[in-house]
Design an enzyme around this catalytic site. Sequence first.
Site, mmCIF file in Angstrom:
data_model
loop_
_atom_site.group_PDB
_atom_site.id
_atom_site.type_symbol
_atom_site.label_atom_id
_atom_site.label_comp_id
_atom_site.label_asym_id
_atom_site.label_seq_id
_atom_site.Cartn_x
_atom_site.Cartn_y
_atom_site.Cartn_z
ATOM 1 N N ARG A 121 36.115 52.487 51.224
ATOM 2 C CA ARG A 121 34.798 52.050 50.449
ATOM 3 C C ARG A 121 34.720 51.619 48.865
ATOM 4 O O ARG A 121 34.419 50.626 48.431
ATOM 5 C CB ARG A 121 33.756 52.858 50.927
ATOM 6 C CG ARG A 121 32.339 52.354 50.568
ATOM 7 C CD ARG A 121 31.447 53.281 51.246
ATOM 8 N NE ARG A 121 31.291 53.051 52.716
ATOM 9 C CZ ARG A 121 30.582 52.367 53.378
ATOM 10 N NH1 ARG A 121 29.628 51.728 52.839
ATOM 11 N NH2 ARG A 121 30.469 52.549 54.854
ATOM 12 N N GLU A 142 25.119 23.597 68.404
ATOM 13 C CA GLU A 142 25.986 22.463 68.278
ATOM 14 C C GLU A 142 27.688 22.669 68.454
ATOM 15 O O GLU A 142 28.363 22.040 69.283
ATOM 16 C CB GLU A 142 25.824 21.555 67.073
ATOM 17 C CG GLU A 142 24.229 20.962 66.710
ATOM 18 C CD GLU A 142 23.979 20.598 65.495
ATOM 19 O OE1 GLU A 142 22.681 19.958 65.295
ATOM 20 O OE2 GLU A 142 25.213 20.788 64.495
#
Length: 500
Positions: A121, A142
Amino acid sequence: MQMNPIWKLALGLLLLGSVIGSFAELDFGHCERLVKKWADSSSSREEHVNKDKRSLQDLLFFLHVPRTGGRTYFHCFLRKLYDSSEECPRSYDKLHFNPRKEKCKLLATHDDYSLMAKLPRERTSVMTIVRDPIARVLSTYEFSVEVAARFLVHPNLTSASRMSSRIRKSNVISTLDIWPWKYLVPWMREDLFARRDARKVKGVVIIEDDNPYDMEEMLMPLHQYLDAPTAHDIIHNGATFQIAGLTNNSHLSEAHEVRHCVQKFKSLGEPVLQVAKRRLDNMLYVGLTEEHRESASLFANVVGSQVLSQVVPSNATAKTKTLRSEASVTISESGSDKSNIQNGTSEVALNNTEAKSGNMTVKTLMEVYEGCITHLRKSQGTRRVNSLKRISPANFTRGTRTRVSKEVIQQIKSLNNLDVELYKYAKEIFAKEHELVSNKLISTSKRSIVDLPSELKSVFGEMGEEKLWKFVPVALMLLLIFLFFLFVNARRRRTSKVKI
Protein backbone atom coordinates in the site's frame (compact mmCIF):
# COMPACT_ATOMS: atom_id res chain seq x y z
CA MET A 1 -68.40 -13.15 24.36
CA GLN A 2 -67.21 -14.67 21.13
CA MET A 3 -65.13 -12.39 18.89
CA ASN A 4 -66.39 -11.64 15.42
CA PRO A 5 -64.36 -13.61 12.76
CA ILE A 6 -63.70 -10.38 10.85
CA TRP A 7 -62.22 -8.80 13.97
CA LYS A 8 -60.11 -11.90 14.50
CA LEU A 9 -58.73 -11.59 10.97
CA ALA A 10 -58.03 -7.89 11.40
CA LEU A 11 -56.24 -8.48 14.71
CA GLY A 12 -54.20 -11.29 13.15
CA LEU A 13 -53.11 -9.08 10.27
CA LEU A 14 -52.20 -6.30 12.69
CA LEU A 15 -50.03 -8.65 14.75
CA LEU A 16 -48.41 -10.06 11.60
CA GLY A 17 -47.68 -6.53 10.37
CA SER A 18 -46.02 -5.57 13.66
CA VAL A 19 -43.86 -8.73 13.57
CA ILE A 20 -42.79 -8.05 9.98
CA GLY A 21 -42.09 -4.43 10.91
CA SER A 22 -39.93 -5.57 13.84
CA PHE A 23 -37.94 -7.89 11.57
CA ALA A 24 -37.50 -5.10 9.01
CA GLU A 25 -36.30 -2.73 11.73
CA LEU A 26 -33.94 -5.42 13.00
CA ASP A 27 -32.70 -5.98 9.42
CA PHE A 28 -32.04 -2.26 8.94
CA GLY A 29 -30.25 -2.03 12.27
CA HIS A 30 -28.02 -4.96 11.36
CA CYS A 31 -27.22 -3.41 7.97
CA GLU A 32 -26.53 -0.02 9.50
CA ARG A 33 -24.01 -1.50 11.95
CA LEU A 34 -22.40 -3.61 9.24
CA VAL A 35 -21.96 -0.70 6.81
CA LYS A 36 -20.65 1.60 9.55
CA LYS A 37 -18.12 -1.01 10.70
CA TRP A 38 -16.88 -1.50 7.14
CA ALA A 39 -16.69 2.28 6.51
CA ASP A 40 -14.76 2.91 9.75
CA SER A 41 -12.33 0.11 8.95
CA SER A 42 -11.81 1.41 5.40
CA SER A 43 -11.24 4.97 6.64
CA SER A 44 -8.63 3.85 9.17
CA ARG A 45 -6.72 2.02 6.44
CA GLU A 46 -6.81 5.11 4.22
CA GLU A 47 -5.04 7.13 6.92
CA HIS A 48 -1.90 5.06 6.36
CA VAL A 49 -1.82 5.71 2.61
CA ASN A 50 1.21 7.63 1.30
CA LYS A 51 0.41 11.32 1.76
CA ASP A 52 2.51 12.46 -1.21
CA LYS A 53 -0.12 11.42 -3.73
CA ARG A 54 1.39 13.43 -6.62
CA SER A 55 4.59 11.37 -6.63
CA LEU A 56 4.54 8.15 -8.62
CA GLN A 57 5.38 5.21 -6.36
CA ASP A 58 7.07 1.93 -7.27
CA LEU A 59 3.81 0.32 -8.44
CA LEU A 60 1.04 1.91 -10.53
CA PHE A 61 -2.36 0.26 -10.04
CA PHE A 62 -4.77 1.19 -12.86
CA LEU A 63 -8.23 0.54 -11.43
CA HIS A 64 -10.10 0.17 -14.71
CA VAL A 65 -13.81 0.93 -14.37
CA PRO A 66 -15.52 -0.77 -17.36
CA ARG A 67 -16.69 1.38 -20.29
CA THR A 68 -14.71 4.48 -19.34
CA GLY A 69 -12.11 4.36 -22.14
CA GLY A 70 -9.55 2.56 -20.00
CA ARG A 71 -8.58 0.15 -22.74
CA THR A 72 -7.39 3.11 -24.81
CA TYR A 73 -5.23 4.31 -21.92
CA PHE A 74 -3.82 0.84 -21.39
CA HIS A 75 -2.80 0.26 -25.02
CA CYS A 76 -1.95 3.82 -26.08
CA PHE A 77 -0.35 5.17 -22.91
CA LEU A 78 0.66 2.54 -20.38
CA ARG A 79 2.03 0.04 -22.88
CA LYS A 80 4.11 2.79 -24.43
CA LEU A 81 5.56 3.67 -21.03
CA TYR A 82 6.10 0.26 -19.45
CA ASP A 83 7.85 -2.84 -20.77
CA SER A 84 6.10 -6.21 -20.63
CA SER A 85 8.66 -7.31 -18.05
CA GLU A 86 7.43 -4.51 -15.78
CA GLU A 87 3.76 -5.58 -15.89
CA CYS A 88 2.31 -7.50 -12.97
CA PRO A 89 0.39 -10.68 -13.72
CA ARG A 90 -3.04 -9.29 -14.56
CA SER A 91 -6.07 -10.83 -12.92
CA TYR A 92 -9.59 -10.94 -14.28
CA ASP A 93 -11.49 -13.99 -13.15
CA LYS A 94 -10.16 -13.94 -9.58
CA LEU A 95 -7.76 -11.82 -7.56
CA HIS A 96 -4.59 -13.66 -8.51
CA PHE A 97 -1.93 -11.07 -7.76
CA ASN A 98 1.33 -12.97 -7.92
CA PRO A 99 3.61 -12.02 -5.00
CA ARG A 100 6.51 -13.84 -6.65
CA LYS A 101 6.85 -10.98 -9.13
CA GLU A 102 7.58 -8.36 -6.50
CA LYS A 103 9.36 -5.87 -8.74
CA CYS A 104 6.53 -5.34 -11.21
CA LYS A 105 5.61 -1.71 -11.80
CA LEU A 106 2.22 -1.79 -13.54
CA LEU A 107 -1.02 -3.56 -12.63
CA ALA A 108 -4.00 -2.84 -14.90
CA THR A 109 -7.20 -4.72 -14.16
CA HIS A 110 -10.99 -4.55 -13.76
CA ASP A 111 -10.59 -5.82 -10.19
CA ASP A 112 -11.90 -3.47 -7.53
CA TYR A 113 -10.07 -1.51 -4.83
CA SER A 114 -10.06 -4.49 -2.45
CA LEU A 115 -7.03 -5.71 -4.43
CA MET A 116 -5.03 -3.10 -2.49
CA ALA A 117 -5.01 -5.57 0.43
CA LYS A 118 -2.63 -7.71 -1.65
CA LEU A 119 -0.41 -4.80 -2.74
CA PRO A 120 2.32 -2.88 -0.90
CA ARG A 121 0.00 0.00 0.00
CA GLU A 122 2.70 2.53 0.91
CA ARG A 123 4.53 1.88 -2.38
CA THR A 124 1.48 1.90 -4.67
CA SER A 125 -0.07 4.75 -6.65
CA VAL A 126 -3.63 4.33 -7.91
CA MET A 127 -5.23 5.84 -11.02
CA THR A 128 -8.69 5.53 -12.52
CA ILE A 129 -11.08 7.06 -15.05
CA VAL A 130 -14.68 8.02 -14.22
CA ARG A 131 -17.55 8.46 -16.66
CA ASP A 132 -20.97 10.06 -16.58
CA PRO A 133 -23.21 7.29 -15.13
CA ILE A 134 -25.86 7.59 -17.85
CA ALA A 135 -23.30 7.18 -20.65
CA ARG A 136 -21.53 4.37 -18.76
CA VAL A 137 -24.75 2.37 -18.28
CA LEU A 138 -25.80 2.83 -21.92
CA SER A 139 -22.33 1.82 -23.08
CA THR A 140 -22.42 -1.27 -20.84
CA TYR A 141 -25.74 -2.32 -22.38
CA GLU A 142 -24.43 -1.73 -25.90
CA PHE A 143 -21.20 -3.65 -25.34
CA SER A 144 -23.06 -6.56 -23.74
CA VAL A 145 -25.21 -6.79 -26.87
CA GLU A 146 -22.24 -6.33 -29.22
CA VAL A 147 -20.12 -9.12 -27.72
CA ALA A 148 -23.09 -11.48 -27.24
CA ALA A 149 -24.16 -10.96 -30.87
CA ARG A 150 -20.82 -12.33 -32.08
CA PHE A 151 -21.92 -15.76 -30.89
CA LEU A 152 -24.90 -15.74 -33.26
CA VAL A 153 -22.57 -17.15 -35.92
CA HIS A 154 -23.35 -20.50 -34.22
CA PRO A 155 -26.52 -22.44 -35.00
CA ASN A 156 -27.59 -22.66 -31.36
CA LEU A 157 -26.62 -21.72 -27.82
CA THR A 158 -25.19 -25.16 -27.03
CA SER A 159 -22.78 -24.92 -29.94
CA ALA A 160 -21.74 -21.37 -28.95
CA SER A 161 -21.13 -22.37 -25.32
CA ARG A 162 -19.15 -25.45 -26.32
CA MET A 163 -16.92 -23.54 -28.71
CA SER A 164 -16.27 -20.67 -26.29
CA SER A 165 -15.01 -23.17 -23.72
CA ARG A 166 -12.63 -24.72 -26.27
CA ILE A 167 -10.86 -21.48 -27.17
CA ARG A 168 -9.71 -20.82 -23.61
CA LYS A 169 -6.05 -21.59 -24.04
CA SER A 170 -3.21 -20.77 -21.67
CA ASN A 171 -2.14 -17.76 -23.75
CA VAL A 172 -5.64 -16.45 -24.47
CA ILE A 173 -7.77 -14.23 -22.23
CA SER A 174 -11.41 -14.51 -23.20
CA THR A 175 -13.87 -11.67 -22.69
CA LEU A 176 -15.92 -14.29 -20.85
CA ASP A 177 -13.13 -14.52 -18.25
CA ILE A 178 -13.09 -10.79 -17.52
CA TRP A 179 -15.28 -9.16 -14.87
CA PRO A 180 -18.02 -7.99 -15.36
CA TRP A 181 -18.43 -9.43 -18.85
CA LYS A 182 -18.21 -13.01 -17.59
CA TYR A 183 -21.67 -12.34 -16.09
CA LEU A 184 -23.20 -9.83 -18.50
CA VAL A 185 -22.29 -11.43 -21.86
CA PRO A 186 -23.63 -14.98 -21.18
CA TRP A 187 -26.83 -13.44 -19.83
CA MET A 188 -27.30 -11.34 -22.97
CA ARG A 189 -26.14 -14.20 -25.23
CA GLU A 190 -28.82 -16.53 -23.87
CA ASP A 191 -31.44 -13.83 -24.42
CA LEU A 192 -30.36 -13.18 -28.04
CA PHE A 193 -30.52 -16.88 -28.94
CA ALA A 194 -33.98 -17.20 -27.33
CA ARG A 195 -35.30 -14.24 -29.34
CA ARG A 196 -33.75 -15.55 -32.57
CA ASP A 197 -35.42 -18.93 -31.99
CA ALA A 198 -38.74 -17.18 -31.36
CA ARG A 199 -38.42 -15.27 -34.67
CA LYS A 200 -37.79 -18.53 -36.53
CA VAL A 201 -40.99 -19.99 -35.09
CA LYS A 202 -43.02 -16.90 -36.05
CA GLY A 203 -41.60 -16.76 -39.54
CA VAL A 204 -41.50 -13.27 -41.03
CA VAL A 205 -41.18 -10.60 -38.34
CA ILE A 206 -41.93 -6.99 -39.23
CA ILE A 207 -40.07 -4.52 -37.02
CA GLU A 208 -41.81 -1.16 -37.08
CA ASP A 209 -39.84 0.71 -34.39
CA ASP A 210 -36.27 1.70 -35.33
CA ASN A 211 -35.28 2.42 -31.71
CA PRO A 212 -32.51 -0.13 -30.93
CA TYR A 213 -33.06 0.31 -27.18
CA ASP A 214 -36.65 -0.89 -27.47
CA MET A 215 -36.54 -3.52 -30.24
CA GLU A 216 -38.09 -6.41 -28.35
CA GLU A 217 -38.18 -8.80 -31.31
CA MET A 218 -34.40 -8.60 -31.72
CA LEU A 219 -32.91 -8.06 -28.28
CA MET A 220 -33.63 -7.39 -24.63
CA PRO A 221 -35.10 -3.86 -24.30
CA LEU A 222 -33.05 -1.42 -22.26
CA HIS A 223 -35.76 -0.87 -19.61
CA GLN A 224 -35.93 -4.64 -19.02
CA TYR A 225 -32.13 -4.83 -18.82
CA LEU A 226 -32.03 -2.08 -16.20
CA ASP A 227 -34.60 -3.81 -13.97
CA ALA A 228 -32.94 -7.23 -13.99
CA PRO A 229 -31.29 -8.54 -10.78
CA THR A 230 -27.97 -8.95 -12.63
CA ALA A 231 -27.94 -5.25 -13.52
CA HIS A 232 -28.77 -4.27 -9.94
CA ASP A 233 -25.94 -6.40 -8.61
CA ILE A 234 -23.23 -5.43 -11.12
CA ILE A 235 -24.04 -2.34 -13.18
CA HIS A 236 -25.91 0.18 -11.03
CA ASN A 237 -23.57 2.31 -8.90
CA GLY A 238 -20.83 0.13 -10.35
CA ALA A 239 -18.12 2.81 -10.24
CA THR A 240 -18.77 3.59 -6.57
CA PHE A 241 -18.78 -0.07 -5.57
CA GLN A 242 -15.63 -0.78 -7.59
CA ILE A 243 -13.68 2.12 -6.04
CA ALA A 244 -15.06 1.18 -2.63
CA GLY A 245 -13.98 -2.45 -3.19
CA LEU A 246 -17.49 -3.89 -2.86
CA THR A 247 -18.22 -5.55 -6.22
CA ASN A 248 -19.30 -9.18 -6.53
CA ASN A 249 -15.66 -9.82 -7.49
CA SER A 250 -14.31 -8.33 -4.25
CA HIS A 251 -11.54 -9.77 -2.12
CA LEU A 252 -13.39 -8.74 1.05
CA SER A 253 -15.51 -11.44 2.71
CA GLU A 254 -18.10 -8.88 3.90
CA ALA A 255 -18.40 -7.14 0.50
CA HIS A 256 -21.45 -9.07 -0.67
CA GLU A 257 -23.46 -8.34 2.47
CA VAL A 258 -22.43 -4.68 2.64
CA ARG A 259 -23.33 -4.15 -1.01
CA HIS A 260 -26.74 -5.77 -0.60
CA CYS A 261 -27.47 -3.70 2.50
CA VAL A 262 -26.75 -0.51 0.55
CA GLN A 263 -28.88 -1.72 -2.35
CA LYS A 264 -31.76 -2.55 0.00
CA PHE A 265 -31.58 0.60 2.14
CA LYS A 266 -30.71 3.62 0.01
CA SER A 267 -29.86 5.79 3.02
CA LEU A 268 -26.91 3.51 3.84
CA GLY A 269 -25.16 4.46 0.61
CA GLU A 270 -23.69 7.69 2.04
CA PRO A 271 -20.86 6.03 4.04
CA VAL A 272 -19.88 4.00 0.97
CA LEU A 273 -19.88 7.15 -1.16
CA GLN A 274 -17.65 8.95 1.33
CA VAL A 275 -15.11 6.11 1.30
CA ALA A 276 -15.06 6.18 -2.53
CA LYS A 277 -14.57 9.96 -2.52
CA ARG A 278 -11.63 9.74 -0.10
CA ARG A 279 -10.02 7.14 -2.30
CA LEU A 280 -10.36 9.40 -5.33
CA ASP A 281 -8.71 12.16 -3.28
CA ASN A 282 -5.71 9.91 -2.62
CA MET A 283 -5.23 8.79 -6.22
CA LEU A 284 -2.33 9.91 -8.38
CA TYR A 285 -4.62 10.54 -11.35
CA VAL A 286 -8.39 10.74 -11.92
CA GLY A 287 -9.45 11.12 -15.54
CA LEU A 288 -12.84 11.87 -17.09
CA THR A 289 -14.13 10.06 -20.16
CA GLU A 290 -16.08 13.11 -21.31
CA GLU A 291 -12.99 15.37 -21.08
CA HIS A 292 -10.98 13.09 -23.34
CA ARG A 293 -8.30 15.44 -24.70
CA GLU A 294 -7.79 17.32 -21.43
CA SER A 295 -7.64 14.04 -19.51
CA ALA A 296 -5.03 12.63 -21.88
CA SER A 297 -2.92 15.77 -21.55
CA LEU A 298 -3.23 15.66 -17.76
CA PHE A 299 -2.19 12.00 -17.71
CA ALA A 300 0.85 12.67 -19.91
CA ASN A 301 2.00 15.53 -17.65
CA VAL A 302 1.18 13.92 -14.28
CA VAL A 303 1.89 10.21 -14.83
CA GLY A 304 3.73 10.00 -18.15
CA SER A 305 6.34 12.60 -17.26
CA GLN A 306 7.23 10.77 -14.03
CA VAL A 307 7.51 7.37 -15.73
CA LEU A 308 9.73 8.85 -18.46
CA SER A 309 11.95 10.55 -15.89
CA GLN A 310 12.63 7.15 -14.30
CA VAL A 311 13.99 5.62 -17.51
CA VAL A 312 17.61 4.53 -17.04
CA PRO A 313 19.58 6.00 -19.99
CA SER A 314 21.64 2.88 -20.63
CA ASN A 315 18.58 0.65 -20.78
CA ALA A 316 16.61 3.19 -22.78
CA THR A 317 19.29 3.37 -25.47
CA ALA A 318 19.17 -0.38 -25.90
CA LYS A 319 15.37 -0.29 -26.17
CA THR A 320 15.21 2.47 -28.77
CA LYS A 321 14.13 1.22 -32.21
CA THR A 322 13.42 -2.18 -30.65
CA LEU A 323 10.07 -3.89 -31.00
CA ARG A 324 8.73 -5.01 -27.69
CA SER A 325 7.71 -8.63 -28.06
CA GLU A 326 5.35 -9.85 -25.41
CA ALA A 327 4.24 -13.33 -24.68
CA SER A 328 1.49 -13.96 -27.17
CA VAL A 329 -1.23 -12.69 -24.88
CA THR A 330 -4.45 -11.99 -26.73
CA ILE A 331 -7.96 -11.04 -25.83
CA SER A 332 -10.31 -13.47 -27.49
CA GLU A 333 -13.82 -12.29 -28.19
CA SER A 334 -16.64 -13.93 -30.05
CA GLY A 335 -16.69 -12.27 -33.42
CA SER A 336 -16.87 -12.37 -37.16
CA ASP A 337 -13.22 -12.30 -38.05
CA LYS A 338 -12.94 -14.29 -41.29
CA SER A 339 -9.87 -16.16 -40.14
CA ASN A 340 -11.80 -17.47 -37.16
CA ILE A 341 -15.29 -17.71 -38.60
CA GLN A 342 -15.47 -21.40 -37.73
CA ASN A 343 -15.23 -20.87 -34.01
CA GLY A 344 -16.74 -17.41 -33.85
CA THR A 345 -13.76 -15.78 -32.23
CA SER A 346 -11.84 -12.66 -32.96
CA GLU A 347 -8.43 -12.45 -31.36
CA VAL A 348 -7.23 -8.93 -30.72
CA ALA A 349 -3.49 -8.98 -30.18
CA LEU A 350 -2.23 -6.94 -27.27
CA ASN A 351 1.33 -6.96 -28.57
CA ASN A 352 2.93 -3.55 -28.53
CA THR A 353 5.00 -2.50 -31.52
CA GLU A 354 6.67 0.56 -30.05
CA ALA A 355 9.26 0.43 -27.35
CA LYS A 356 9.72 3.00 -24.64
CA SER A 357 12.48 5.34 -25.68
CA GLY A 358 14.84 7.26 -23.48
CA ASN A 359 14.39 10.20 -25.85
CA MET A 360 10.59 10.25 -25.51
CA THR A 361 9.11 13.43 -24.05
CA VAL A 362 5.60 14.33 -22.92
CA LYS A 363 5.03 15.90 -26.34
CA THR A 364 6.11 12.81 -28.28
CA LEU A 365 4.12 10.62 -25.89
CA MET A 366 0.98 12.58 -26.80
CA GLU A 367 1.79 12.25 -30.52
CA VAL A 368 2.17 8.48 -30.15
CA TYR A 369 -1.08 8.36 -28.18
CA GLU A 370 -3.04 10.26 -30.84
CA GLY A 371 -1.84 7.91 -33.57
CA CYS A 372 -2.60 4.86 -31.46
CA ILE A 373 -6.19 5.82 -30.56
CA THR A 374 -7.00 6.52 -34.22
CA HIS A 375 -6.01 2.98 -35.14
CA LEU A 376 -7.67 1.44 -32.08
CA ARG A 377 -10.98 3.22 -32.61
CA LYS A 378 -11.04 2.21 -36.26
CA SER A 379 -10.56 -1.47 -35.42
CA GLN A 380 -13.15 -1.31 -32.63
CA GLY A 381 -15.64 0.40 -34.93
CA THR A 382 -15.19 -2.25 -37.61
CA ARG A 383 -15.67 -5.04 -35.09
CA ARG A 384 -18.85 -3.43 -33.74
CA VAL A 385 -20.37 -3.01 -37.21
CA ASN A 386 -19.65 -6.65 -38.10
CA SER A 387 -21.14 -7.84 -34.83
CA LEU A 388 -24.35 -5.80 -34.94
CA LYS A 389 -25.09 -6.96 -38.50
CA ARG A 390 -26.35 -10.18 -36.92
CA ILE A 391 -29.16 -8.35 -35.13
CA SER A 392 -29.92 -5.82 -37.86
CA PRO A 393 -31.77 -3.43 -37.94
CA ALA A 394 -30.63 -2.88 -34.33
CA ASN A 395 -27.59 -0.59 -34.34
CA PHE A 396 -25.95 1.68 -31.78
CA THR A 397 -24.46 5.06 -32.66
CA ARG A 398 -24.07 8.37 -30.84
CA GLY A 399 -27.21 9.55 -32.57
CA THR A 400 -29.35 6.62 -31.47
CA ARG A 401 -28.86 7.47 -27.80
CA THR A 402 -31.15 10.46 -28.28
CA ARG A 403 -33.99 7.96 -28.73
CA VAL A 404 -33.74 6.77 -25.15
CA SER A 405 -36.81 8.17 -23.41
CA LYS A 406 -36.60 10.74 -20.62
CA GLU A 407 -38.29 8.24 -18.29
CA VAL A 408 -35.51 5.67 -18.88
CA ILE A 409 -32.81 8.33 -18.42
CA GLN A 410 -34.39 9.31 -15.12
CA GLN A 411 -34.56 5.64 -14.15
CA ILE A 412 -30.80 5.30 -14.78
CA LYS A 413 -30.09 8.39 -12.66
CA SER A 414 -32.20 7.07 -9.80
CA LEU A 415 -30.64 3.61 -9.89
CA ASN A 416 -27.14 5.12 -10.01
CA ASN A 417 -27.57 7.86 -7.42
CA LEU A 418 -24.19 7.14 -5.80
CA ASP A 419 -22.37 7.20 -9.13
CA VAL A 420 -24.03 10.52 -9.99
CA GLU A 421 -22.56 12.08 -6.84
CA LEU A 422 -19.19 10.39 -7.30
CA TYR A 423 -18.96 11.70 -10.86
CA LYS A 424 -19.65 15.25 -9.67
CA TYR A 425 -16.86 14.89 -7.13
CA ALA A 426 -14.48 13.45 -9.73
CA LYS A 427 -15.13 16.48 -11.93
CA GLU A 428 -14.15 18.78 -9.05
CA ILE A 429 -10.91 16.85 -8.52
CA PHE A 430 -10.17 16.93 -12.24
CA ALA A 431 -10.77 20.68 -12.50
CA LYS A 432 -8.39 21.39 -9.61
CA GLU A 433 -5.65 19.10 -10.96
CA HIS A 434 -6.04 20.46 -14.47
CA GLU A 435 -5.71 24.04 -13.23
CA LEU A 436 -2.70 23.11 -11.08
CA VAL A 437 -0.85 21.43 -13.96
CA SER A 438 -1.78 24.22 -16.41
CA ASN A 439 -0.42 26.89 -14.05
CA LYS A 440 2.73 24.84 -13.54
CA LEU A 441 3.31 24.56 -17.29
CA ILE A 442 2.71 28.30 -17.78
CA SER A 443 5.10 29.09 -14.95
CA THR A 444 7.75 26.82 -16.49
CA SER A 445 7.33 28.48 -19.91
CA LYS A 446 7.67 31.99 -18.43
CA ARG A 447 10.75 30.94 -16.48
CA SER A 448 12.33 29.58 -19.67
CA ILE A 449 11.72 32.89 -21.51
CA VAL A 450 13.06 34.98 -18.61
CA ASP A 451 16.15 32.79 -18.29
CA LEU A 452 16.98 33.01 -22.01
CA PRO A 453 18.90 36.39 -21.93
CA SER A 454 20.93 35.31 -18.89
CA GLU A 455 21.73 32.03 -20.63
CA LEU A 456 22.96 33.88 -23.72
CA LYS A 457 24.98 36.20 -21.50
CA SER A 458 26.57 33.25 -19.75
CA VAL A 459 27.42 31.66 -23.11
CA PHE A 460 29.17 34.85 -24.32
CA GLY A 461 30.79 35.24 -20.91
CA GLU A 462 32.30 31.79 -21.13
CA MET A 463 33.82 32.62 -24.54
CA GLY A 464 36.32 35.04 -23.00
CA GLU A 465 37.43 38.43 -24.36
CA GLU A 466 39.85 37.01 -26.96
CA LYS A 467 37.27 34.59 -28.47
CA LEU A 468 34.60 37.28 -28.39
CA TRP A 469 36.72 39.61 -30.58
CA LYS A 470 37.17 36.75 -33.05
CA PHE A 471 33.39 36.42 -33.22
CA VAL A 472 32.86 40.16 -34.09
CA PRO A 473 34.40 40.04 -37.64
CA VAL A 474 32.32 37.02 -38.52
CA ALA A 475 29.17 38.82 -37.41
CA LEU A 476 30.09 41.93 -39.42
CA MET A 477 30.76 39.79 -42.51
CA LEU A 478 27.31 38.18 -42.23
CA LEU A 479 25.72 41.61 -41.83
CA LEU A 480 27.46 42.92 -44.98
CA ILE A 481 26.32 39.90 -47.00
CA PHE A 482 22.75 40.47 -45.82
CA LEU A 483 22.87 44.18 -46.80
CA PHE A 484 24.36 43.30 -50.21
CA PHE A 485 21.51 40.87 -50.80
CA LEU A 486 18.93 43.56 -50.01
CA PHE A 487 20.68 46.01 -52.37
CA VAL A 488 20.71 43.54 -55.29
CA ASN A 489 17.08 42.63 -54.71
CA ALA A 490 16.04 46.30 -54.71
CA ARG A 491 17.91 46.91 -58.03
CA ARG A 492 16.06 44.00 -59.65
CA ARG A 493 12.69 45.38 -58.63
CA ARG A 494 13.56 48.84 -60.00
CA THR A 495 14.69 47.34 -63.36
CA SER A 496 11.47 45.30 -63.56
CA LYS A 497 9.36 48.47 -63.19
CA VAL A 498 11.28 50.25 -66.01
CA LYS A 499 10.64 47.37 -68.44
CA ILE A 500 6.88 47.44 -67.80
